[in-house]
Design an enzyme around this catalytic site. Structure first.
Site, mmCIF file in Angstrom:
data_model
loop_
_atom_site.group_PDB
_atom_site.id
_atom_site.type_symbol
_atom_site.label_atom_id
_atom_site.label_comp_id
_atom_site.label_asym_id
_atom_site.label_seq_id
_atom_site.Cartn_x
_atom_site.Cartn_y
_atom_site.Cartn_z
ATOM 1 N N ARG A 1 -0.097 2.613 -10.557
ATOM 2 C CA ARG A 1 0.172 2.396 -9.122
ATOM 3 C C ARG A 1 0.919 3.529 -8.425
ATOM 4 O O ARG A 1 1.121 3.453 -7.205
ATOM 5 C CB ARG A 1 0.947 1.090 -8.912
ATOM 6 C CG ARG A 1 0.273 -0.168 -9.448
ATOM 7 C CD ARG A 1 -1.124 -0.337 -8.918
ATOM 8 N NE ARG A 1 -1.678 -1.653 -9.255
ATOM 9 C CZ ARG A 1 -2.975 -1.905 -9.331
ATOM 10 N NH1 ARG A 1 -3.861 -0.938 -9.110
ATOM 11 N NH2 ARG A 1 -3.406 -3.123 -9.624
ATOM 12 N N ASP B 1 -6.763 -2.827 -19.190
ATOM 13 C CA ASP B 1 -6.923 -2.939 -17.732
ATOM 14 C C ASP B 1 -5.667 -3.543 -17.100
ATOM 15 O O ASP B 1 -5.731 -4.425 -16.254
ATOM 16 C CB ASP B 1 -8.161 -3.758 -17.383
ATOM 17 C CG ASP B 1 -8.571 -3.602 -15.910
ATOM 18 O OD1 ASP B 1 -7.987 -2.743 -15.214
ATOM 19 O OD2 ASP B 1 -9.452 -4.353 -15.455
ATOM 20 N N ASN C 1 -7.036 4.862 -8.888
ATOM 21 C CA ASN C 1 -7.065 4.086 -7.638
ATOM 22 C C ASN C 1 -5.658 3.823 -7.119
ATOM 23 O O ASN C 1 -5.211 2.701 -6.967
ATOM 24 C CB ASN C 1 -7.851 2.776 -7.818
ATOM 25 C CG ASN C 1 -7.288 1.879 -8.901
ATOM 26 O OD1 ASN C 1 -6.636 2.343 -9.829
ATOM 27 N ND2 ASN C 1 -7.557 0.597 -8.784
#
Length: 426
Positions: free
Chosen positions: A64, A305, A94
């Site tokens: 993050r 994940d 991402n």
């Protein structure tokens, strides 16, 4: 000169086909000897009854940072990793902004060095802004240290763009890791499409959304010399497609997550967003097929994940809450429950899927206890039953469905570069 000696453990090093009761000597952060070691050392770990392995690798985590540090940071995520027994992780791009240029890759490595916990490797974005339209500067990111490329969280929808990405990345011998999902089929779905979604009144994501893109990408790989890695495979048909691709000599590998090995769409019945993930939890048939694919080698790696989210986000109603859960603090125990306890595979095979296999796919110098290798080592108690307490996690987030689960195994030491970064206090 500093010496660390690990004695009396069962050493499992699949890269070197080692499985026996031997010692491991570490000198100045490097594996110096594996065998019956007579040298005295400053630090001695008695590993009687324990399994000693190369440091575990998770090739699919979300840290993050930059942009959403309130959910996770490189420091907190790598601390959670070592608490779970992982010495190396690969962070997904991402973020906000995405990791789609050399400067951001460099930023990640600087932050990881400052944190000083797990090794953090970087997966760069395939396309600029992860918008699927224009290729990112992959060559420059390789120069900065990127080990793989993915738009994870989004699949590359345009086949022409994906073909160019495969052709481009083959110049650098890096792997493309694809989030296989056709968005036109997935639409606004939030769980597995089918009877249960209908009963719950929730829009579904059909298995075909994954399988169609996976099949498409295998056809594209045939036109190149590139390597393709299918992320978080979730369906029985995907397993068949990958198996057939490998039989045809296609350069494809695949991973599976703990939640797709342990949970099913039935767990969504309480509308708890901690069971909302992408790809979604599938059927019992799919779980059985995934376990069989692990057993027969169709699936190469186990990857968590790890996807942190704020509590406030995961408290939204199921349809509006974000996809994803965290698990890196407890993933090892989850794999043991899904695969060892069910006698799907044994410890050497599971360690292979968490060490040498991801290292070979990523082309990184980890995943082995060879003499001269980095002394990244995980020591596991295969009989340490423990209860998951999410509030005790090192991760900043708490979006985890496993709170209260009893798991059959746990990492008790995590050693990175010869330094003990985590030790479970009895």
């Amino acid at each position: 000169m500093s010496l660390l000696l690990i004695k009396n453990g069962r050493v499992i090093d699949p890269a070197n086909k080692v499985d026996g009761n031997v010692d491991v000597l570490v000198r100045d952060g490097i594996v110096a000897e594996v065998g019956k070691v007579m040298t005295n050392a400053e630090t001695v770990i008695d590993a009687t009854g324990l399994i000693v392995t190369p440091g575990l690798i998770d090739m699919h985590v979300h840290l993050r940072e930059p942009g959403d540090e309130e959910e996770e940071t490189i420091a907190s995520g790598s601390a959670a990793a070592v608490a779970g027994g992982f010495t190396s992780v690969v962070c997904m791009p991402n973020t906000n902004p995405p990791i789609d240029n050399e400067a951001t890759v460099d930023f990640i490595y600087r932050q990881a060095a400052f944190a000083g916990k797990a090794n953090v490797f970087v997966a760069g974005a395939i396309t600029k802004g992860r918008d699927g339209k224009e290729l990112a500067e992959m060559g420059q990111m390789v120069r900065g240290g990127a080990v793989a490329f993915t738009d994870d969280g989004s699949g590359v929808q345009n086949p022409a763009v994906m073909l160019r990405a495969l052709q481009y990345v083959s110049m650098f011998d890096k792997v493309i890791m694809q989030h296989c999902q056709d968005d036109t089929l997935a639409g606004q779905g939030c769980m597995n499409s089918g009877y249960r979604a209908t009963v719950l009144g929730l829009p579904g994501i059909p298995a075909l959304a994954e399988e169609l893109m996976l099949y498409r990408d295998i056809q594209l790989v045939k036109q190149t010399s590139a390597r393709l890695h299918a992320q978080h495979i979730s369906t029985a048909e995907s397993v068949k497609i990958i198996r057939q691709g490998k039989e045809q000599g296609i350069n494809i590998t695949a991973e599976v997550t703990p939640h797709h090995l342990l949970l099913t769409e039935h767990d969504c019945r309480g509308y708890d967003p901690n069971y909302k993930m992408n790809p979604p939890l599938r059927s019992e048939k799919d779980v059985a097929a995934l376990r069989q694919a692990v057993a027969d080698g169709t699936i190469d790696c186990l990857a968590g994940d790890h996807a942190p989210h704020l509590r406030s986000e995961k408290e939204l109603e199921f349809l509006l809450a974000p996809f994803g859960i965290i698990s890196i603090d407890c993933a090892l125990g989850l794999y043991a429950r899904a695969l060892i306890e069910t006698q799907t595979i044994d410890w050497p095979r599971m360690i292979e899927m968490m060490t040498v296999n991801p290292a070979r796919i990523l082309r990184i110098d980890r995943g082995t206890l060879s003499t001269g290798a980095h002394a990244d080592i995980t020591i596991i108690d295969p009989n340490r039953r423990w209860t998951v307490r999410v509030d005790e996690f090192r991760s900043k987030s708490r979006n985890c469905p496993y709170d209260g689960w009893e798991l059959p195994a746990r990492a008790v030491y995590t050693i990175v570069g010869g330094t003990i970064q985590y030790q479970l206090i009895p």
